[in-house]
Each structure stands twice: as structure tokens, then as C-alpha cells.
Scaffold this motif. Structure first.
Motif, mmCIF file in Angstrom:
data_model
loop_
_atom_site.group_PDB
_atom_site.id
_atom_site.type_symbol
_atom_site.label_atom_id
_atom_site.label_comp_id
_atom_site.label_asym_id
_atom_site.label_seq_id
_atom_site.Cartn_x
_atom_site.Cartn_y
_atom_site.Cartn_z
ATOM 1 N N GLU A 39 -81.078 35.852 45.435
ATOM 2 C CA GLU A 39 -80.153 35.229 44.476
ATOM 3 C C GLU A 39 -80.731 35.200 43.061
ATOM 4 O O GLU A 39 -80.162 34.566 42.175
ATOM 5 C CB GLU A 39 -79.828 33.798 44.939
ATOM 6 C CG GLU A 39 -79.038 33.768 46.234
ATOM 7 C CD GLU A 39 -79.092 32.422 46.934
ATOM 8 O OE1 GLU A 39 -78.247 31.573 46.647
ATOM 9 O OE2 GLU A 39 -79.999 32.223 47.767
ATOM 10 N N VAL B 203 -85.417 30.869 51.983
ATOM 11 C CA VAL B 203 -85.739 31.093 53.391
ATOM 12 C C VAL B 203 -85.246 32.467 53.815
ATOM 13 O O VAL B 203 -84.281 32.996 53.248
ATOM 14 C CB VAL B 203 -85.049 29.977 54.241
ATOM 15 C CG1 VAL B 203 -85.121 30.275 55.727
ATOM 16 C CG2 VAL B 203 -85.663 28.620 53.937
ATOM 17 N N LEU C 194 -73.161 30.545 61.099
ATOM 18 C CA LEU C 194 -74.392 30.254 60.358
ATOM 19 C C LEU C 194 -74.434 28.825 59.816
ATOM 20 O O LEU C 194 -75.414 28.417 59.203
ATOM 21 C CB LEU C 194 -74.554 31.239 59.195
ATOM 22 C CG LEU C 194 -74.688 32.707 59.593
ATOM 23 C CD1 LEU C 194 -74.814 33.589 58.374
ATOM 24 C CD2 LEU C 194 -75.894 32.907 60.490
ATOM 25 N N ARG D 37 -70.281 29.293 52.763
ATOM 26 C CA ARG D 37 -70.379 30.421 51.823
ATOM 27 C C ARG D 37 -71.321 31.476 52.377
ATOM 28 O O ARG D 37 -72.537 31.301 52.343
ATOM 29 C CB ARG D 37 -70.885 29.925 50.474
ATOM 30 C CG ARG D 37 -69.778 29.503 49.536
ATOM 31 C CD ARG D 37 -70.227 29.439 48.122
ATOM 32 N NE ARG D 37 -71.658 29.652 47.932
ATOM 33 C CZ ARG D 37 -72.296 29.418 46.815
ATOM 34 N NH1 ARG D 37 -71.648 29.010 45.776
ATOM 35 N NH2 ARG D 37 -73.587 29.615 46.706
ATOM 36 N N LEU E 24 -76.733 43.479 52.557
ATOM 37 C CA LEU E 24 -77.005 44.926 52.608
ATOM 38 C C LEU E 24 -77.059 45.432 54.043
ATOM 39 O O LEU E 24 -77.233 44.661 54.978
ATOM 40 C CB LEU E 24 -78.322 45.242 51.895
ATOM 41 C CG LEU E 24 -79.592 44.531 52.367
ATOM 42 C CD1 LEU E 24 -80.334 45.378 53.385
ATOM 43 C CD2 LEU E 24 -80.511 44.273 51.192
ATOM 44 N N GLU F 119 -78.037 42.528 56.645
ATOM 45 C CA GLU F 119 -78.505 41.231 56.157
ATOM 46 C C GLU F 119 -77.350 40.521 55.470
ATOM 47 O O GLU F 119 -76.612 41.140 54.698
ATOM 48 C CB GLU F 119 -79.651 41.438 55.161
ATOM 49 C CG GLU F 119 -80.248 40.145 54.646
ATOM 50 C CD GLU F 119 -81.211 40.382 53.499
ATOM 51 O OE1 GLU F 119 -82.390 40.653 53.761
ATOM 52 O OE2 GLU F 119 -80.764 40.311 52.329
ATOM 53 N N LEU G 47 -76.176 36.695 53.468
ATOM 54 C CA LEU G 47 -76.807 35.694 52.603
ATOM 55 C C LEU G 47 -75.974 34.422 52.588
ATOM 56 O O LEU G 47 -74.746 34.474 52.420
ATOM 57 C CB LEU G 47 -76.891 36.284 51.195
ATOM 58 C CG LEU G 47 -77.567 35.494 50.101
ATOM 59 C CD1 LEU G 47 -79.057 35.327 50.366
ATOM 60 C CD2 LEU G 47 -77.369 36.193 48.758
ATOM 61 N N ILE G 48 -76.642 33.279 52.810
ATOM 62 C CA ILE G 48 -76.005 31.989 52.532
ATOM 63 C C ILE G 48 -76.829 31.371 51.408
ATOM 64 O O ILE G 48 -77.952 31.816 51.170
ATOM 65 C CB ILE G 48 -75.959 31.065 53.778
ATOM 66 C CG1 ILE G 48 -77.377 30.679 54.250
ATOM 67 C CG2 ILE G 48 -75.188 31.714 54.921
ATOM 68 C CD1 ILE G 48 -77.380 29.608 55.334
ATOM 69 N N PRO G 49 -76.309 30.375 50.690
ATOM 70 C CA PRO G 49 -77.117 29.837 49.587
ATOM 71 C C PRO G 49 -78.479 29.360 50.094
ATOM 72 O O PRO G 49 -78.550 28.481 50.945
ATOM 73 C CB PRO G 49 -76.270 28.677 49.064
ATOM 74 C CG PRO G 49 -74.874 29.035 49.434
ATOM 75 C CD PRO G 49 -74.978 29.744 50.756
ATOM 76 N N GLY G 50 -79.527 29.986 49.630
ATOM 77 C CA GLY G 50 -80.883 29.576 49.997
ATOM 78 C C GLY G 50 -81.513 30.352 51.126
ATOM 79 O O GLY G 50 -82.706 30.193 51.377
ATOM 80 N N ALA G 51 -80.744 31.197 51.837
ATOM 81 C CA ALA G 51 -81.356 31.898 52.975
ATOM 82 C C ALA G 51 -80.713 33.253 53.239
ATOM 83 O O ALA G 51 -79.502 33.422 53.062
ATOM 84 C CB ALA G 51 -81.263 31.042 54.234
ATOM 85 N N THR G 52 -81.554 34.185 53.665
ATOM 86 C CA THR G 52 -81.041 35.465 54.159
ATOM 87 C C THR G 52 -81.078 35.405 55.687
ATOM 88 O O THR G 52 -81.911 34.701 56.264
ATOM 89 C CB THR G 52 -81.908 36.642 53.696
ATOM 90 O OG1 THR G 52 -83.253 36.421 54.144
ATOM 91 C CG2 THR G 52 -81.896 36.793 52.195
ATOM 92 N N PHE G 53 -80.171 36.129 56.322
ATOM 93 C CA PHE G 53 -80.094 36.118 57.787
ATOM 94 C C PHE G 53 -79.903 37.549 58.252
ATOM 95 O O PHE G 53 -78.982 38.231 57.789
ATOM 96 C CB PHE G 53 -78.919 35.237 58.215
ATOM 97 C CG PHE G 53 -78.802 35.059 59.702
ATOM 98 C CD1 PHE G 53 -79.384 33.976 60.342
ATOM 99 C CD2 PHE G 53 -78.101 35.976 60.479
ATOM 100 C CE1 PHE G 53 -79.291 33.814 61.721
ATOM 101 C CE2 PHE G 53 -78.001 35.816 61.852
ATOM 102 C CZ PHE G 53 -78.598 34.737 62.477
ATOM 103 N N ASP G 54 -80.779 37.991 59.157
ATOM 104 C CA ASP G 54 -80.663 39.364 59.666
ATOM 105 C C ASP G 54 -79.716 39.410 60.848
ATOM 106 O O ASP G 54 -79.829 38.597 61.776
ATOM 107 C CB ASP G 54 -82.037 39.871 60.098
ATOM 108 C CG ASP G 54 -82.902 40.219 58.904
ATOM 109 O OD1 ASP G 54 -82.364 40.242 57.787
ATOM 110 O OD2 ASP G 54 -84.104 40.464 59.087
#
Lengths: 248, 77
Positions: A64, A159, B10, B14, B19, B36, B38-45
């Protein structure tokens, strides 16, 4: 003497946390160590790890973040040795400097019954509780996870979740040199970051913050057993310089 | 047979697509990380639910996503 029959409570699997209280860790070494821990935890999901360390001065940019949040031009950054590093975590730009505590919990979300969003809430809860212990009231910004005090960010959260195992985490400004934050808009905030030492009337020591973070993480995520290490396996492979042997 | 690659829950309202780690036509093995989000503050595979070939990509960077949304299709071996 009779043996007590095992109860449901005693048969509950114990959750063990391996806490690594390290000093200054280079970012490359951290990434390698994290990868290894994620591999271990994804194999045994009842285990978890926590890295508490700080990093040499440098900039990381999360998904971000933007290069435009960093004021100095590339030549300036090179001269300072602050070459920005893009990392695959959430959150924005973060300036790493001595006097911070980087807190990276690694746990399997499914083993803890958490979603990614709930985990971030828990992490922010830990930060708010830590600040409260130092007499500081933190505010949460749901759009940009992290904790602010009087409109300035004090805790950065970013994270990554791989194979449902968390990595990276939060960085708490315990007592860093705040002047450096004028050049970097951490998480895109317009105001420079603040620190616990600046906001709290209590005495703030980095080691004290580190210890409290360990205790808060262990209690919030319900770990029954904590093992503390002061070195990590990767450190064993670093070359050690010995004094040259004396030859007469 | 085709297997859907869906977005798990999740716990965030949001979610945006970040990618793809693989391209259309690439061979993938069940459990591989292939995208991947994205949520605010974290990426999630997001991991592959089946072994096969990535046949279709339905999500693109910065797309807003909802839980259960199909991100792509895998042509199973």
C-alpha cells in the motif's frame, strides 16, 4: 497414590510459542529466517514463533506504499544508505531506525480460529494495550491499520499471510530519533511519526517494550508455553572473524 | 474438469486483487500459491485448490473482490 484420570482440559493440545529476542537483524537475514519459520509452522500448525528485533536504518515499502512517500531523491537515499526495499506485505512505507521494536508473530490462523481481518484486530489490540501500560491512549484507523496518538502514527502494521501463516507484523516506535521521520511519510501519513518516549510520561526502555510485547502476544493468542531464544539458526551460518593465530 | 479458484473469507469488507504469481496456461500443483489479494494492512496468498493448468484469470490488479468470488479457473489434469 492414584493417577488422576485425564480430563478434557488436560488433553487439550498445548500451544507453544518460540520467541526470538534478537538484537539488530539485517533485513535479508530476517526474510530468510521468516521463510524457514513459516515452513516449520505450516508443517506443525500448533506451534508458533515470535521475532522481536530491530533493523539497521533503511526503508521498506509494502503493497500500500508508494515511492512518492519518500522525500529524499535516490542519490540522497544512496548517500544515507537507505535504499528502499519493496516487500510483499500489507501497509505502506516504513522507515526502520534504531530505537524501534519490530514484532513479527508467526502463527497459523486456522489453528487459532482467526481470519486475516480478525488477526489484524488482535494485533492492533496488543498495540493499544501496550500503549495503555505506558499511560498513552492510542487510536485505531480502520483504513490504515496501525495506531495513532494525537494524530501521529506510533505503531506501524504490515502483515503478510502465506499458507495461512502470518509473517511480518508491527513496528513500535519506542525511542527512535524522530527527526528522521520528517523525510519519510510512513504509511502515507502527512504528519511524521511519534514515539512512546515522546508521548509517555513513563520511562521508556526498548528492552522493557520488547518484554511487554512478548507477554502481551503470548497471553492474547493463548500460548501455554513460551520458549525464549536469543539467537537464531541463520546466525550460525554467518562468518565469524577470529583473531589471527600468533605465529612466532 | 475445471476447478474454481475462489476467494476465501478474510474477515474484511475491503478486499482488492493484488497480483497473479502464475500466467494463463502455466502448470500448477495443488497448494501452490498462485495469487495475492490485499486487505488494509495485510497481503494474503491464495493457493491452488487442484493440480492442472491455469485456464482463465477473472480478476485483475486493483479489482474489488467479495468472499466466494471466483478469481480464475484451473483445468484439472
Amino acid at each position: 497414590m492414584t493417577d488422576t484420570p485425564p480430563t478434557a482440559e488436560s488433553q487439550k493440545p498445548t500451544r507453544a510459542l518460540s520467541a526470538y529476542l534478537l538484537g539488530t537483524v539485517a533485513f535479508d537475514a530476517l526474510l530468510a529466517f521468516q521463510r524457514r519459520l513459516i515452513y516449520d509452522i505450516s508443517g506443525d500448525r500448533t506451534t508458533a514463533a515470535l521475532i522481536l528485533c530491530d533493523h539497521p536504518t533503511g526503508i521498506t515499502i509494502g503493497r500500500e506504499g508508494s515511492r512518492s512517500h519518500i522525500r529524499p531523491n535516490p542519490e540522497d537515499l544512496n548517500a544515507r544508505g537507505w535504499s528502499p526495499r519493496w516487500v510483499s506485505r500489507g501497509g505502506g512505507v516504513m522507515l526502520h531506525v534504531p530505537g524501534q521494536v519490530a514484532c513479527y508473530p508467526m502463527l497459523a490462523l486456522d489453528a487459532h480460529g482467526l481470519t486475516a481481518g480478525a488477526y489484524l484486530d488482535q494485533l492492533q489490540g496488543v498495540a493499544i494495550e501496550l500503549l495503555r501500560e505506558f499511560g498513552v491512549t492510542g487510536e485505531i484507523d480502520p483504513d490504515h491499520p496501525g495506531v495513532r496518538v494525537n494524530g501521529r502514527r506510533l505503531v506501524h502494521i504490515g502483515v503478510a499471510i502465506r499458507d495461512n501463516v502470518t509473517c511480518f507484523g508491527m513496528v513500535v516506535n519506542a525511542d527512535p530519533d524522530l527527526e528522521l521521520f520528517r523525510d519519510v511519510r510512513c504509511d502515507g501519513a502527512t504528519q511524521p511519526m511519534t514515539s512512546l518516549a515522546r508521548e509517555s510520561s513513563h520511562r521508556v526502555r526498548v528492552t522493557g517494550v520488547r518484554q511487554r510485547l512478548l507477554e502481551l502476544i503470548a497471553s492474547r493468542f493463548g500460548f501455554d508455553r513460551t520458549s525464549v531464544f536469543h539467537t537464531h539458526p541463520g546466525a550460525l551460518h554467518q562468518r565469524v572473524r577470529h583473531a589471527a593465530a600468533h605465529r612466532p | 474438469m475445471r476447478a474454481a479458484l475462489t476467494l476465501p473469507v478474510l474477515g474484511s469488507s475491503r478486499v482488492t486483487f493484488s497480483l497473479w504469481y502464475v500466467r494463463r496456461g502455466d502448470c500448477i500443483v495443488e497448494g501452490d500459491r498462485i495469487a495475492e489479494v490485499l486487505i488494509p494492512g495485510a497481503t494474503f496468498d491464495v493457493h491452488a485448490p487442484a493440480t492442472g493448468t491455469l485456464a482463465e484469470q477473472l480478476a485483475f490488479p486493483n479489482d474489488a473482490l467479495t468472499p466466494g468470488q471466483v478469481l480464475g479457473w484451473i483445468e484439472e489434469e
